[in-house]
Motif scaffolding. Structure first.
Motif, short mmCIF file in Angstrom:
data_model
loop_
_atom_site.label_atom_id
_atom_site.label_comp_id
_atom_site.label_asym_id
_atom_site.label_seq_id
_atom_site.Cartn_x
_atom_site.Cartn_y
_atom_site.Cartn_z
N THR A 134 38.23 7.61 43.57
CA THR A 134 39.59 7.09 43.42
C THR A 134 39.69 6.72 42.01
O THR A 134 38.53 6.29 41.34
CB THR A 134 39.99 5.92 44.31
OG1 THR A 134 38.74 4.94 44.03
CG2 THR A 134 39.60 6.47 45.79
N GLY A 135 40.89 6.52 41.61
CA GLY A 135 41.20 5.88 40.31
C GLY A 135 41.12 4.36 40.22
O GLY A 135 41.20 3.66 39.06
N GLU A 136 40.63 3.63 41.22
CA GLU A 136 40.68 2.33 41.18
C GLU A 136 39.33 1.75 40.69
O GLU A 136 38.32 2.62 40.55
CB GLU A 136 40.58 1.93 42.83
CG GLU A 136 41.96 2.25 43.25
CD GLU A 136 42.16 2.16 44.74
OE1 GLU A 136 41.20 1.36 45.20
OE2 GLU A 136 43.14 2.64 45.55
N SER A 137 39.34 0.52 40.26
CA SER A 137 38.01 -0.05 39.77
C SER A 137 37.08 -0.73 40.64
O SER A 137 36.54 -1.94 40.36
CB SER A 137 38.37 -0.95 38.63
OG SER A 137 39.03 -1.88 38.93
N HIS A 138 37.10 -0.44 42.09
CA HIS A 138 36.34 -1.12 42.83
C HIS A 138 34.74 -0.72 43.05
O HIS A 138 34.56 0.36 42.53
CB HIS A 138 36.97 -1.07 44.53
CG HIS A 138 36.95 0.45 45.02
ND1 HIS A 138 36.00 1.09 45.24
CD2 HIS A 138 38.14 1.15 44.94
CE1 HIS A 138 36.39 2.25 45.78
NE2 HIS A 138 37.54 2.25 45.66
N ALA A 139 34.02 -1.28 43.85
CA ALA A 139 32.58 -0.95 43.90
C ALA A 139 32.45 0.27 44.71
O ALA A 139 33.41 0.60 45.40
CB ALA A 139 31.86 -2.16 44.28
N VAL A 140 31.19 0.81 44.70
CA VAL A 140 30.95 2.05 45.35
C VAL A 140 31.19 1.59 47.02
O VAL A 140 30.34 0.73 47.08
CB VAL A 140 29.67 2.66 45.21
CG1 VAL A 140 29.30 3.79 46.27
CG2 VAL A 140 29.74 3.18 43.72
N ALA A 154 19.55 2.06 48.93
CA ALA A 154 18.71 2.58 47.81
C ALA A 154 19.53 3.49 46.59
O ALA A 154 19.14 3.42 45.39
CB ALA A 154 17.69 3.37 48.40
N ILE A 155 20.63 4.10 47.10
CA ILE A 155 21.36 4.75 46.17
C ILE A 155 22.01 3.91 45.40
O ILE A 155 22.15 3.88 44.12
CB ILE A 155 22.47 5.71 46.92
CG1 ILE A 155 21.55 6.77 47.65
CG2 ILE A 155 23.62 6.21 46.12
CD1 ILE A 155 22.20 7.92 48.56
N LEU A 156 22.54 2.76 45.82
CA LEU A 156 23.17 1.69 45.17
C LEU A 156 22.26 1.15 44.01
O LEU A 156 22.76 1.00 43.03
CB LEU A 156 23.68 0.71 46.07
CG LEU A 156 25.16 1.01 46.71
CD1 LEU A 156 25.53 -0.36 47.47
CD2 LEU A 156 26.07 1.12 45.71
N VAL A 209 25.73 6.66 41.96
CA VAL A 209 27.01 7.04 42.30
C VAL A 209 28.05 6.14 41.28
O VAL A 209 27.75 4.89 41.13
CB VAL A 209 27.48 6.86 43.51
CG1 VAL A 209 29.06 7.16 43.92
CG2 VAL A 209 26.49 7.59 44.56
N ASP A 210 29.00 6.79 40.81
CA ASP A 210 30.01 5.94 39.91
C ASP A 210 30.75 4.90 40.61
O ASP A 210 31.23 5.18 41.88
CB ASP A 210 31.01 6.97 39.06
CG ASP A 210 30.07 7.97 38.09
OD1 ASP A 210 29.18 7.36 37.73
OD2 ASP A 210 30.57 8.90 37.82
N ALA A 211 31.36 3.84 39.96
CA ALA A 211 32.40 2.97 40.39
C ALA A 211 33.48 3.61 41.05
O ALA A 211 33.96 4.57 40.12
CB ALA A 211 32.39 1.89 39.40
N GLY A 212 34.24 3.16 41.91
CA GLY A 212 35.35 3.65 42.34
C GLY A 212 35.31 5.02 43.24
O GLY A 212 36.36 5.57 43.49
N THR A 213 34.19 5.18 43.74
CA THR A 213 33.81 6.04 44.68
C THR A 213 33.67 5.75 46.22
O THR A 213 32.96 4.56 46.25
CB THR A 213 32.54 6.88 44.31
OG1 THR A 213 32.73 7.37 42.86
CG2 THR A 213 32.21 8.13 45.07
N VAL A 251 27.82 17.45 45.43
CA VAL A 251 29.06 17.01 45.19
C VAL A 251 29.45 16.73 43.76
O VAL A 251 30.36 17.06 43.18
CB VAL A 251 29.52 15.85 46.40
CG1 VAL A 251 30.89 15.27 46.07
CG2 VAL A 251 29.50 16.70 47.68
N ARG A 252 28.82 15.84 43.29
CA ARG A 252 28.66 15.48 41.98
C ARG A 252 29.05 16.50 40.89
O ARG A 252 29.37 16.37 39.88
CB ARG A 252 27.92 14.22 41.42
CG ARG A 252 28.28 13.08 42.19
CD ARG A 252 27.50 11.76 41.70
NE ARG A 252 25.99 12.31 41.56
CZ ARG A 252 25.16 11.81 40.76
NH1 ARG A 252 25.51 10.92 39.76
NH2 ARG A 252 24.00 11.87 40.79
#
Length: 113
Positions: free
Chosen positions: A36-42, A71-73, A78-82, A111-112
């Motif tokens: 998403t274009g938002e700046s929330h956490a994964v 563990a992934i976090l 993964v980028d923020a906003g995902t 996927v990435r």
């Protein structure tokens, strides 16, 4: 355990990720990812249906998937906003933790790419 900001809680969010996100299937899981274009956490969400097994089995699979997500976090893969939704397949009931971890990690990297 995943912190509150790292969990999908609304049905509309699940629906948006599954319908509009990118999908990658593995042996034990199907992973949906939507940036998403938002700046929330994964944020992670889990779908474990009755086809996986009884309540005890489903909760065990869900706990394992939550541990994989934590563990992934921690590794910042993964980028923020995902938003990520992981759907467990029936074979996940008998899969060991290591196979689930590898399955989800492989799906996220596909996927990435």
């Amino acid at each position: 355990m995943l912190a509150r900001p790292n969990r999908l809680t609304r049905g509309a969010d699940y629906k948006a990720v599954v319908r509009r996100g990118r999908r990658s299937a593995g042996a034990h899981t199907i992973t949906y990812v939507r940036t998403t274009g938002e700046s929330h956490a994964v944020r992670f969400g889990f779908i474990v249906s009755k086809q996986v097994g009884g309540a005890v089995v489903r909760n065990t699979v869900r706990r394992r998937l939550k541990a994989v997500s934590a563990a992934i976090l921690a590794d910042s893969q993964v980028d923020a906003g995902t938003d990520v939704v992981i759907r467990a397949l029936p074979s996940a009931a008998t899969a060991p933790y290591v196979e689930l971890r590898d399955d989800v990690t492989r799906s996220l990297s596909r996927v990435r790419a």
